[in-house]
Design a protein around this motif. Structure first.
Motif, PDB file in Angstrom:
ATOM      1  N   ALA A 195       0.818  -1.213   0.000  1.00 43.49           N
ATOM      2  CA  ALA A 195       0.000   0.000   0.000  1.00 43.49           C
ATOM      3  C   ALA A 195       0.853   1.266   0.000  1.00 43.49           C
ATOM      4  N   ASP A 196       2.133   1.147  -0.315  1.00 41.84           N
ATOM      5  CA  ASP A 196       3.008   2.318  -0.238  1.00 41.84           C
ATOM      6  C   ASP A 196       3.786   2.552  -1.527  1.00 41.84           C
ATOM      7  N   LEU A 197       3.192   2.209  -2.675  1.00 44.24           N
ATOM      8  CA  LEU A 197       3.850   2.465  -3.951  1.00 44.24           C
ATOM      9  C   LEU A 197       3.706   3.945  -4.311  1.00 44.24           C
ATOM     10  N   ALA A 198       4.798   4.543  -4.749  1.00 43.37           N
ATOM     11  CA  ALA A 198       4.798   5.962  -5.110  1.00 43.37           C
ATOM     12  C   ALA A 198       4.121   6.157  -6.459  1.00 43.37           C
ATOM     13  N   PRO A 199       3.629   7.362  -6.746  1.00 43.33           N
ATOM     14  CA  PRO A 199       3.044   7.618  -8.072  1.00 43.33           C
ATOM     15  C   PRO A 199       4.026   7.320  -9.198  1.00 43.33           C
ATOM     16  N   GLY A 200       3.509   6.729 -10.274  1.00 48.76           N
ATOM     17  CA  GLY A 200       4.345   6.359 -11.411  1.00 48.76           C
ATOM     18  C   GLY A 200       4.089   4.927 -11.837  1.00 48.76           C
ATOM     19  N   ARG A 223       1.588   9.032 -13.904  1.00 43.93           N
ATOM     20  CA  ARG A 223       1.548   9.523 -12.523  1.00 43.93           C
ATOM     21  C   ARG A 223       0.204  10.113 -12.112  1.00 43.93           C
ATOM     22  N   PHE A 224      -0.606  10.560 -13.070  1.00 43.36           N
ATOM     23  CA  PHE A 224      -1.826  11.285 -12.733  1.00 43.36           C
ATOM     24  C   PHE A 224      -3.047  10.622 -13.359  1.00 43.36           C
ATOM     25  N   ALA A 225      -4.144  10.620 -12.611  1.00 50.82           N
ATOM     26  CA  ALA A 225      -5.347   9.891 -13.006  1.00 50.82           C
ATOM     27  C   ALA A 225      -6.170  10.686 -14.013  1.00 50.82           C
TER      28      ALA A 225
END
Length: 230
Positions: A83-88, A201-203
């Motif tokens: 649950a701690d994956l960074a954006p990307g 990175r962005f939804a």
């Protein structure tokens, strides 16, 4: 005596014969192809062997974007949750360690395919038209701006007028802006929408704006009334 010796040698060879089985491992599923920062994501692997089911051993999961070890799971329950994956984008690979716990049977190690998981932060989209209201047959510019708290989104924006496409996949510039100019909208009320398709990175996000187009004859009528009142 010679016969007895040969028999003993044959028996010893039979007792020490090792059966090595090749294995394959695949990442067959994740809980989703994309997630938001902080969301729990489950990665599941499946191990097979050329001599039947694999009886034991462990699976290690790695994020090849950062060379980070994510966790270990037993073959009997081959899944982990993070649950701690960074954006990307995160190319995830699983490695089966193999096992010698069932000698003389040996299951050899193997590595899986890569499964790419995207973590996408929320983005904000604003769409506008200049001028608004517009006049039928006269050019107007429709613009979209995509922003985020940290970083500048990249990618494409598609514009629509209700269910009708206006301009497909306009690329964002370095400031997160996309625009086009048209004079083809008829008079009346229009619900313009812009859909940002997202990037690594962005939804994705969609928003709308109401645009009024005045028919040219109406515009002339309004202009004549204004002139007459002066």
């Amino acid at each position: 005596m010679i016969v007895l010796l040969l028999a003993l040698v044959s028996a010893a060879r039979a007792q020490t014969e090792v059966i090595a089985a090749r294995t394959t491992i695949a990442l067959v599923a994740s809980s989703s192809e994309a997630s938001a920062p902080g969301d729990a994501v489950t990665f599941t692997a499946q191990v097979d062997a050329d001599r039947g089911a694999v009886p034991g051993g462990f699976i290690d999961f790695f994020d090849e974007a950062t060379m980070r070890w994510l966790g270990r799971a037993a073959v009997a329950s081959p899944a982990i949750t993070v649950a701690d994956l960074a954006p990307g984008e995160h190319p995830i690979r699983a490695h089966y360690t193999g096992t010698t716990d069932f000698m003389p049977f040996i299951a050899l190690p193997s590595s899986s395919n890569v499964l790419v998981h995207r973590v996408q932060a929320p983005s904000r989209l604003e769409v506008s038209s200049s001028p608004n209201p517009g006049v039928a047959g006269e050019p107007l510019t429709v613009s979209a701006v995509v922003s985020a708290p940290a970083g500048t989104p990249t990618g494409m924006v598609t514009f629509r007028d209700g269910d009708h496409g206006l301009m497909a996949r306009v690329r964002l510039d370095g400031r997160g802006r996309a625009s086009f100019t048209t004079s083809a909208l008829p008079g009346g009320s229009h619900l313009l929408s812009a859909e940002y398709e997202g990037d690594s990175r962005f939804a994705r996000v969609t928003t709308t704006v109401r645009l009024e187009i005045t028919a040219r004859s109406d515009a002339w009528s309004v202009g004549s009334a204004e002139v007459g009142s002066d």
